[in-house]
Design a protein around this motif. Structure first.
Motif, short mmCIF file in Angstrom:
data_model
loop_
_atom_site.label_atom_id
_atom_site.label_comp_id
_atom_site.label_asym_id
_atom_site.label_seq_id
_atom_site.Cartn_x
_atom_site.Cartn_y
_atom_site.Cartn_z
N THR A 43 28.59 40.15 41.76
CA THR A 43 29.69 39.67 40.92
C THR A 43 30.89 40.59 41.06
O THR A 43 30.77 41.81 40.95
CB THR A 43 29.26 39.60 39.45
N THR A 44 32.06 39.99 41.30
CA THR A 44 33.28 40.78 41.49
C THR A 44 34.41 40.34 40.57
O THR A 44 35.49 40.92 40.61
CB THR A 44 33.75 40.69 42.95
N THR A 45 34.18 39.31 39.75
CA THR A 45 35.18 38.88 38.77
C THR A 45 34.49 38.73 37.42
O THR A 45 33.25 38.64 37.34
CB THR A 45 35.80 37.52 39.14
N LEU A 46 35.28 38.69 36.36
CA LEU A 46 34.69 38.54 35.03
C LEU A 46 33.97 37.20 34.91
O LEU A 46 32.88 37.12 34.32
CB LEU A 46 35.78 38.65 33.96
N ASP A 47 34.53 36.15 35.48
CA ASP A 47 33.86 34.85 35.43
C ASP A 47 32.50 34.89 36.11
O ASP A 47 31.53 34.30 35.63
CB ASP A 47 34.74 33.78 36.09
N GLU A 48 32.43 35.60 37.23
CA GLU A 48 31.15 35.73 37.93
C GLU A 48 30.16 36.54 37.11
O GLU A 48 28.95 36.23 37.11
CB GLU A 48 31.37 36.37 39.30
N HIS A 82 35.14 44.98 37.79
CA HIS A 82 35.48 43.77 38.54
C HIS A 82 36.96 43.80 38.88
O HIS A 82 37.70 44.71 38.48
CB HIS A 82 35.11 42.52 37.75
N GLY A 83 37.40 42.82 39.63
CA GLY A 83 38.75 42.85 40.17
C GLY A 83 39.87 42.86 39.16
O GLY A 83 40.99 43.29 39.46
N ASP A 84 39.59 42.42 37.94
CA ASP A 84 40.64 42.35 36.93
C ASP A 84 40.65 43.56 35.99
O ASP A 84 41.49 43.63 35.09
CB ASP A 84 40.48 41.07 36.09
#
Length: 283
Positions: free
Chosen positions: A156-161, A184-186
């Motif tokens: 997982t690399t985003t909050l949604d993921e 994560h990215g954000d």
């Protein structure tokens, strides 16, 4: 509450029950610590002394508690590092007995397996045992980001993921999930997220990323989240209180220049969490 905590113990420093019991007591809860090891110090030093308790001995201690007729008084069972599936079996057997005596009791599992940069640091087979056998029987789980990815079988690399991965874990049993050390990215540079998810929604707290990663913080976090979640009934409030207290412990540890977390020095921030960070609802 009355909490049966089945974890390791050290004479010097704070990991396992030696990290979880005092904060829970400082919050006013009764703790029944059952030890799985009793070492001189945590294994991060590279050398330690003391006994690893046989699973039968751990079970015998719990049987003695059962003999007192008080298992039904336990509001929760808490477990952390499980170095042997046989100990895990003792934990799950205990959870079953407690819940049979008190259907309102919950099981909080900190699925200790590994971390970013270190990979898996438990014996081969333990991660799969935690994922397939232990976690599905927990009501509350508190993995770090690395452990969440393993439990969900994805990166997982985003909050949604991250939230999707949490949903995958929740589909297997646990209703409440707290994910620590989320990057994560954000996430702003120099920060990290802590994510709490329940049937009621999902919440995030962003804290500064401190230049310290001492042993025992995960044990404190799991204990505090269990306590605050059960006493407030609010994942958002439990997230706020837990992150504020743990951050205060880390700040005190940095100020003291020590390797061991400063639970005693930061005890006021444990007993009365300062609400240091904004809690954002993300769904």
């Amino acid at each position: 509450m009355k909490i049966l905590s089945i974890q390791s113990s050290v004479a010097y420093g704070h990991v396992g029950n030696s990290a979880a019991v005092f904060p829970l007591q400082r919050l006013g809860h009764e703790v029944w610590p059952v030890l799985t090891v009793h070492f001189s110090n945590h294994t991060g030093y590279g050398a330690w002394r003391g006994p690893l308790l046989a699973p039968a001995d751990v079970a015998d201690v719990i049987a003695g508690i059962e003999d007192r007729g008080v298992l039904g008084e336990a509001d929760a069972v808490l477990s952390g590092y499980q170095g042997d599936p046989a100990v895990g079996a003792v934990v799950l057997d205990t959870v079953a007995k407690v819940k049979a005596a008190n259907p309102d009791a919950v099981y909080c599992c900190d699925p200790v397996m590994g971390d970013v940069g270190r990979g898996m640091f438990v014996r081969p087979g333990i991660p799969e045992y935690m994922r397939d056998t232990v976690v599905p029987q927990a009501d509350i789980v508190t993995p770090n980001h690395f452990e969440l990815d393993f439990l969900a079988g994805r990166t997982t690399t985003t909050l949604d993921e991250v939230l999707e991965a949490v949903d995958t874990v929740r589909e297997r049993g646990p209703r409440d999930v707290l994910v620590t050390s989320v990057l994560h990215g954000d996430v702003p540079e120099g920060s990290l997220d802590v994510v709490a998810v329940s049937d009621a929604g999902a919440w995030v707290v962003t804290t500064p990323l401190l230049p310290i990663a001492p042993n025992g913080c995960g044990d404190v976090t799991a204990a505090l989240y269990l306590a605050h979640l059960r006493t407030t009934g609010s994942p958002a409030e439990a997230l706020s209180r837990t992150t504020s207290s743990v951050f205060a412990v880390l700040e005190a540890t940095i100020a003291a220049g020590t390797r061991e977390i400063q639970l005693v020095a930061a005890q006021d921030a444990i007993a009365s969490p300062p609400a240091s960070f904004e809690v954002r609802q993300v769904r």
